[in-house]
Design a protein around this motif. Structure first.
Motif, PDB file in Angstrom:
ATOM      1  N   GLN A  22       0.822  -1.206   0.000  1.00  0.00           N
ATOM      2  CA  GLN A  22       0.000   0.000   0.000  1.00  0.00           C
ATOM      3  C   GLN A  22       0.859   1.260   0.000  1.00  0.00           C
ATOM      4  N   LEU A  23       1.961   1.213   0.747  1.00  0.00           N
ATOM      5  CA  LEU A  23       2.862   2.357   0.780  1.00  0.00           C
ATOM      6  C   LEU A  23       3.544   2.551  -0.570  1.00  0.00           C
ATOM      7  N   ALA A  24       3.924   1.447  -1.209  1.00  0.00           N
ATOM      8  CA  ALA A  24       4.517   1.529  -2.546  1.00  0.00           C
ATOM      9  C   ALA A  24       3.519   2.102  -3.541  1.00  0.00           C
ATOM     10  N   ALA A  25       2.240   1.770  -3.347  1.00  0.00           N
ATOM     11  CA  ALA A  25       1.207   2.271  -4.265  1.00  0.00           C
ATOM     12  C   ALA A  25       1.056   3.780  -4.157  1.00  0.00           C
ATOM     13  N   VAL A  26       1.050   4.324  -2.934  1.00  0.00           N
ATOM     14  CA  VAL A  26       0.897   5.780  -2.794  1.00  0.00           C
ATOM     15  C   VAL A  26       2.157   6.504  -3.266  1.00  0.00           C
ATOM     16  N   GLU A  31       2.153  10.645  -4.302  1.00  0.00           N
ATOM     17  CA  GLU A  31       1.927  11.322  -3.012  1.00  0.00           C
ATOM     18  C   GLU A  31       3.261  11.657  -2.346  1.00  0.00           C
ATOM     19  N   TYR A  32       4.214  10.743  -2.496  1.00  0.00           N
ATOM     20  CA  TYR A  32       5.565  10.994  -1.999  1.00  0.00           C
ATOM     21  C   TYR A  32       6.517  10.878  -3.181  1.00  0.00           C
ATOM     22  N   PRO A  33       6.889  11.986  -3.808  1.00  0.00           N
ATOM     23  CA  PRO A  33       7.735  11.946  -5.006  1.00  0.00           C
ATOM     24  C   PRO A  33       9.164  11.524  -4.678  1.00  0.00           C
ATOM     25  N   PRO A  34       9.935  11.119  -5.679  1.00  0.00           N
ATOM     26  CA  PRO A  34      11.335  10.733  -5.460  1.00  0.00           C
ATOM     27  C   PRO A  34      12.108  11.817  -4.729  1.00  0.00           C
ATOM     28  N   SER A  36      11.649  12.690  -1.663  1.00  0.00           N
ATOM     29  CA  SER A  36      10.913  13.212  -0.512  1.00  0.00           C
ATOM     30  C   SER A  36      11.032  12.273   0.675  1.00  0.00           C
ATOM     31  N   ARG A  37      10.796  12.830   1.832  1.00  0.00           N
ATOM     32  CA  ARG A  37      10.902  12.047   3.059  1.00  0.00           C
ATOM     33  C   ARG A  37       9.531  11.512   3.442  1.00  0.00           C
ATOM     34  N   LEU A  38       9.500  10.258   3.854  1.00  0.00           N
ATOM     35  CA  LEU A  38       8.240   9.665   4.296  1.00  0.00           C
ATOM     36  C   LEU A  38       7.858  10.209   5.672  1.00  0.00           C
ATOM     37  N   PRO A  39       6.564  10.166   6.000  1.00  0.00           N
ATOM     38  CA  PRO A  39       6.135  10.603   7.341  1.00  0.00           C
ATOM     39  C   PRO A  39       6.778   9.754   8.425  1.00  0.00           C
ATOM     40  N   ALA A  40       6.715  10.243   9.634  1.00  0.00           N
ATOM     41  CA  ALA A  40       7.272   9.520  10.773  1.00  0.00           C
ATOM     42  C   ALA A  40       6.577   8.181  10.937  1.00  0.00           C
ATOM     43  N   GLU A  41       7.290   7.250  11.532  1.00  0.00           N
ATOM     44  CA  GLU A  41       6.767   5.898  11.751  1.00  0.00           C
ATOM     45  C   GLU A  41       5.415   5.915  12.447  1.00  0.00           C
ATOM     46  N   ARG A  42       5.275   6.770  13.461  1.00  0.00           N
ATOM     47  CA  ARG A  42       4.015   6.840  14.202  1.00  0.00           C
ATOM     48  C   ARG A  42       2.860   7.240  13.291  1.00  0.00           C
ATOM     49  N   LYS A  43       3.112   8.196  12.404  1.00  0.00           N
ATOM     50  CA  LYS A  43       2.070   8.646  11.481  1.00  0.00           C
ATOM     51  C   LYS A  43       1.673   7.532  10.516  1.00  0.00           C
ATOM     52  N   LEU A  44       2.653   6.792  10.016  1.00  0.00           N
ATOM     53  CA  LEU A  44       2.353   5.690   9.110  1.00  0.00           C
ATOM     54  C   LEU A  44       1.584   4.589   9.824  1.00  0.00           C
ATOM     55  N   GLY A  72      20.458   7.079   8.243  1.00  0.00           N
ATOM     56  CA  GLY A  72      20.617   7.174   9.684  1.00  0.00           C
ATOM     57  C   GLY A  72      20.648   8.613  10.154  1.00  0.00           C
ATOM     58  N   GLY A  73      19.863   8.927  11.181  1.00  0.00           N
ATOM     59  CA  GLY A  73      19.826  10.264  11.736  1.00  0.00           C
ATOM     60  C   GLY A  73      19.030  11.252  10.919  1.00  0.00           C
ATOM     61  N   SER A  74      18.396  10.792   9.854  1.00  0.00           N
ATOM     62  CA  SER A  74      17.637  11.710   9.007  1.00  0.00           C
ATOM     63  C   SER A  74      16.224  11.231   8.748  1.00  0.00           C
ATOM     64  N   GLY A  75      16.069   9.971   8.351  1.00  0.00           N
ATOM     65  CA  GLY A  75      14.734   9.462   8.089  1.00  0.00           C
ATOM     66  C   GLY A  75      14.701   8.515   6.908  1.00  0.00           C
ATOM     67  N   VAL A  76      13.518   8.289   6.388  1.00  0.00           N
ATOM     68  CA  VAL A  76      13.308   7.381   5.257  1.00  0.00           C
ATOM     69  C   VAL A  76      12.895   8.219   4.053  1.00  0.00           C
ATOM     70  N   TYR A  77      13.608   8.054   2.933  1.00  0.00           N
ATOM     71  CA  TYR A  77      13.372   8.860   1.740  1.00  0.00           C
ATOM     72  C   TYR A  77      13.024   7.966   0.558  1.00  0.00           C
ATOM     73  N   VAL A  78      12.150   8.482  -0.294  1.00  0.00           N
ATOM     74  CA  VAL A  78      11.819   7.773  -1.522  1.00  0.00           C
ATOM     75  C   VAL A  78      13.033   7.812  -2.435  1.00  0.00           C
ATOM     76  N   SER A  79      13.407   6.668  -2.968  1.00  0.00           N
ATOM     77  CA  SER A  79      14.582   6.595  -3.836  1.00  0.00           C
ATOM     78  C   SER A  79      14.417   7.481  -5.060  1.00  0.00           C
TER      79      SER A  79
END
Length: 255
Positions: A22-26, A31-34, A36-44, A72-79
């Motif tokens: 589902q996350l790959a689909a959005v 919704e999250y372009p290459p 860009s940073r994904l929302p925080a884990e809690r939000k997901l 590390g120390g930054s977050g999760v980003y769309v490749s």
């Protein structure tokens, strides 16, 4: 200490697989372009109505598929060249599910083993523990002695079905790419198999204390779950520390 993994609402396929898809689909929908940073884990976790461990497994599956990059120390980003590679990804059972099953199966195995283990088998279990001490001092750590310790207890039940179930769970642990990636994070954080927890299991077996052996095994495996949670949360913790340090410097606040 019991670390509960709360019930999930998604159905069909492995849960973290469903979340990853589902996350790959959005992401594919823009919704999250290459970059860009994904929302925080809690939000997901709130968005997909699942636990945070499930989100972590999904993120690692996306990372292995090349859809996202964990910094590390930054977050999760769309490749930058993200595409939906999940169709070719292999979704093995997730590490948190495996550990929950191990708590159930190995806890009862330890209880049964305490009733049936022989003096000779106790010598073998203690030797495995001593090998674990030596193994913890090596780099990279392979954890063969840890697995041997647990499987010796399973075989001491004198029940082939129990031993087979334990062996299967270890095989799942060792073959799952998602499990391997999370375990790598655990080792990078400096964690090692905890000797004192294994010693409590052995002590209960030597006393022929079924309830004590079961509780010690369950406590140990619950703490392993906590290790995984702590290690996979390290990036978020480091990011929070970085922001605090930045704001302290920005506003001239001393520690």
């Amino acid at each position: 200490m019991n670390v509960a993994i709360e019930p999930k609402n998604l159905s069909g396929g492995r849960l973290y697989q469903r979340v990853a898809e589902q996350l790959a689909a959005v992401i594919a929908e823009g919704e999250y372009p290459p970059g860009s940073r994904l929302p925080a884990e809690r939000k997901l976790a709130e968005r997909f109505d699942v636990s945070r461990p499930t989100v972590r497994e999904a993120i690692i599956a996306l990372e292995l598929a090349g859809c996202v990059e964990v910094r590390g120390g930054s977050g999760v980003y769309v490749s930058a060249e993200s595409n939906n590679n999940l169709s070719s990804a292999e979704f093995a059972v997730g590490p948190f599910d495996i550990l929950e099953a191990r708590i159930l199966v190995e806890g009862e195995a330890a209880e049964l083993a305490a009733k049936r283990i022989t003096d000779e088998e106790l010598v073998e279990v203690r030797a495995a523990l001593e090998a674990m001490v030596q193994e913890n001092e090596q780099e990279p750590i392979c954890e063969k002695a840890d697995q041997n310790f647990h499987m010796l207890i399973a075989r001491a039940t004198k029940n082939e079905a129990v031993a087979s179930a334990c062996a299967h769970l270890w095989a799942l642990r060792n073959s799952s790419p998602v499990s391997a990636r999370i375990l790598e994070k655990v080792r990078q954080s400096g964690s090692r198999p905890r000797i004192e927890e294994h010693l409590l299991i052995l002590d209960a077996l030597e006393r022929r204390d079924p309830e004590g052996a079961r509780d010690a095994m369950r406590e140990h495996l619950s703490r392993v779950i906590q290790q995984l949670l702590d290690a996979t949360e390290a990036e978020a913790v480091e990011e929070a520390r970085r922001k605090i340090a930045f704001n302290r410097e920005r506003f001239g606040i001393s520690k």
